[in-house]
Design an enzyme around this catalytic site. Structure first.
Site, short mmCIF file in Angstrom:
data_model
loop_
_atom_site.label_atom_id
_atom_site.label_comp_id
_atom_site.label_asym_id
_atom_site.label_seq_id
_atom_site.Cartn_x
_atom_site.Cartn_y
_atom_site.Cartn_z
N ASP A 29 0.85 -1.20 0.00
CA ASP A 29 0.00 0.00 0.00
C ASP A 29 0.89 1.25 0.00
O ASP A 29 1.92 1.27 0.67
CB ASP A 29 -0.88 0.06 1.27
CG ASP A 29 -1.82 -1.15 1.39
OD1 ASP A 29 -2.20 -1.47 2.53
OD2 ASP A 29 -2.11 -1.75 0.36
N ASP B 40 -0.56 7.68 7.95
CA ASP B 40 -0.16 6.31 8.35
C ASP B 40 1.15 6.38 9.11
O ASP B 40 1.30 5.80 10.18
CB ASP B 40 0.07 5.43 7.10
CG ASP B 40 -1.18 4.97 6.40
OD1 ASP B 40 -1.16 4.91 5.15
OD2 ASP B 40 -2.17 4.68 7.08
N GLU C 6 1.48 -2.47 10.91
CA GLU C 6 1.26 -2.52 9.46
C GLU C 6 2.32 -1.72 8.73
O GLU C 6 2.72 -2.04 7.61
CB GLU C 6 -0.12 -1.97 9.10
CG GLU C 6 -0.37 -1.94 7.60
CD GLU C 6 -1.66 -1.20 7.19
OE1 GLU C 6 -1.96 -1.19 6.00
OE2 GLU C 6 -2.33 -0.64 8.09
N GLU C 7 2.79 -0.66 9.37
CA GLU C 7 3.71 0.26 8.69
C GLU C 7 5.19 -0.09 8.91
O GLU C 7 6.08 0.67 8.51
CB GLU C 7 3.43 1.70 9.14
CG GLU C 7 1.99 2.16 8.95
CD GLU C 7 1.43 1.91 7.55
OE1 GLU C 7 0.21 1.69 7.42
OE2 GLU C 7 2.23 1.89 6.57
N ASP D 283 -2.52 -1.56 13.84
CA ASP D 283 -2.77 -0.91 12.56
C ASP D 283 -2.95 0.56 12.92
O ASP D 283 -4.04 0.97 13.32
CB ASP D 283 -4.04 -1.48 11.90
CG ASP D 283 -4.39 -0.78 10.59
OD1 ASP D 283 -5.35 -1.23 9.94
OD2 ASP D 283 -3.71 0.20 10.23
N LEU E 84 -3.22 3.38 11.45
CA LEU E 84 -4.25 4.17 10.77
C LEU E 84 -5.01 3.23 9.83
O LEU E 84 -4.46 2.78 8.83
CB LEU E 84 -3.63 5.33 10.00
CG LEU E 84 -4.48 6.57 9.72
CD1 LEU E 84 -5.52 6.31 8.65
CD2 LEU E 84 -5.15 7.12 10.96
N ASP E 85 -6.25 2.95 10.17
CA ASP E 85 -7.06 2.05 9.35
C ASP E 85 -8.05 2.85 8.51
O ASP E 85 -8.66 3.78 9.01
CB ASP E 85 -7.83 1.07 10.25
CG ASP E 85 -8.75 0.19 9.44
OD1 ASP E 85 -9.99 0.37 9.54
OD2 ASP E 85 -8.24 -0.62 8.63
N GLU F 167 -5.22 -6.49 12.26
CA GLU F 167 -6.57 -6.00 11.93
C GLU F 167 -7.64 -6.98 12.44
O GLU F 167 -8.48 -6.63 13.25
CB GLU F 167 -6.73 -5.78 10.42
CG GLU F 167 -5.95 -4.57 9.90
CD GLU F 167 -6.03 -4.39 8.40
OE1 GLU F 167 -6.21 -3.24 7.95
OE2 GLU F 167 -5.88 -5.39 7.66
#
Ligand SMILES: O=P(O)(O)OC[C@H]1O[C@](O)(COP(=O)(O)O)[C@@H](O)[C@@H]1O
Ligand SMILES: [Mg+2]
Ligand SMILES: [Mg+2]
Length: 340
Positions: free
Chosen positions: A82, A88, A111-112, A130, A132-133, A289
């Site tokens: 992504d 994020d 996630e990042e 996560d 920033l979802d 998530e």
């Protein structure tokens, strides 16, 4: 008094022992419910406070996103491929910093971040997050969120972080939650003793209990799925969506998992992100998530599967592993699985 180890593996809905009046500040709620934790030494409470603090900072940035230079992408991609949005990255920095400072967390899966972040301390907890979802909704002022899971490390504190500390089943979560940055900002979490929701009052800079002992209706009339990918859905999924239409259910899809989940938890509904041609294993990530929302769903009387098995029973093989995700009202998730 026997303290209960109420991990995610015991889907009983033992609600918070000490009933708290609506409007209780989060801090007091955490303090008054601390003795429920098997390891009631204040560390988990501190982690929840650190997450709440970081979310207030992120909330401030989100609320003025159009005014400050945090719109758009940073030009790099995360492991999932992504495009990383500025928010994020910013949210990842804020949560990592807050959790690192506390000293209770020894490792962070985000996630990042391509690999886990070793915070090299005596911490006994591992966090999956996560930050920033709903990134595709940042620049268009639509609700977004943060999702987090808390695990107890398995290997002895102070020793090198092991695979077993990082790749834990969702059933081993000791706490999980999300923050919803929407028309109001809410923090919703569970420690295995029911689910409670807190609304942020920006004038006082504090979260207050607004949704005690949240329960997900066993049935609902809302289905949430990105039908734009329907051509590549399997026949059972297509059949279930047709069933929802035949039942004249309402289609609602925000495109921010946290926001879609939250609405369905309050009103009754099902969110489905199945396998597609583009994402043959599903799009959403198991560790940071789906596990958290599956724990909350079960604690609120709902259900979460990958179409075949309980999400919380899946043993992860890799950090950014994806899974198909069916979550929401118990009878609707069961129905969605009955077409396979
Ligand atoms: O645009 P799609 O394919 O429907 O995917 C939307 C889903 O992807 C996500 O944005 C993935 O999460 P991130 O924004 O954290 O990467 C979910 O919030 C959302 O439900
Ligand atoms: Mg997400
Ligand atoms: Mg994200």
């Amino acid at each position: 008094m026997q303290r209960s180890i109420n991990k995610a593996n015991t889907p009983s809905i033992e609600t918070s022992r000490i009933a708290q009046p609506i409007g209780s500040p989060l801090d007091r709620f955490i303090k008054n419910n601390q003795d429920q934790f098997a390891y009631a030494s204040g560390e988990l409470s501190q982690i929840l406070r650190d997450i709440a603090l970081a979310s207030k900072v992120v909330n401030r940035e989100v609320n003025k996103a159009g005014l400050i230079d945090i719109m758009g992408a940073v030009g790099s991609q995360n492991m999932a491929g992504d495009d990383q949005q500025k928010l994020d990255v910013l949210a990842n920095i804020r949560f990592t910093r807050a959790l690192a400072k506390g000293g209770e967390v020894c490792a962070l899966v985000s996630e990042e971040s391509d690999s886990f972040v070793d915070l090299s301390n005596e911490g006994k907890y591992v966090i999956a997050i996560d930050p920033l979802d709903g990134s595709s909704n940042i620049d268009v002022n639509v609700s977004i969120g943060t999702i987090f899971s808390v695990y107890r490390r398995k290997s002895p504190a102070g020793t090198p972080i092991q695979q077993e500390d990082i790749l834990q089943r969702g059933a081993d979560q000791v706490a999980a939650g999300y923050v919803l940055y929407g028309s109001s900002t809410m923090l919703v979490y569970t420690t295995g003793h029911g689910v409670n929701g807190f609304t942020y009052d920006p004038t006082l800079g504090e979260y207050f209990l607004s949704h005690p002992n949240m329960h997900m209706p066993e049935d609902g009339r809302i289905y949430s799925v990105n039908e734009g990918s329907a051509n590549s859905f399997s026949k059972p999924v297509k059949d279930y969506i047709q069933y929802c239409k035949d039942q004249k259910y309402t289609a609602r899809y925000i495109g921010s998992l946290v926001a879609d989940f939250h609405r369905n938890m309050l009103k009754g509904g099902v969110y489905i992100y199945p396998a597609t041609a583009k994402d043959p294993d599903g799009k959403l990530r198991l560790i940071y998530e789906c596990n958290a929302l599956a724990f909350i769903a079960e604690q609120a009387g709902g259900k979460a599967t990958n179409g075949q098995m309980r999400i919380l029973d899946i043993t992860p093989g890799t950090l950014h592993q994806r899974t198909a995700f069916y979550v929401g009202s118990k009878n609707m998730v069961d129905k969605s699985g009955s077409f396979s």
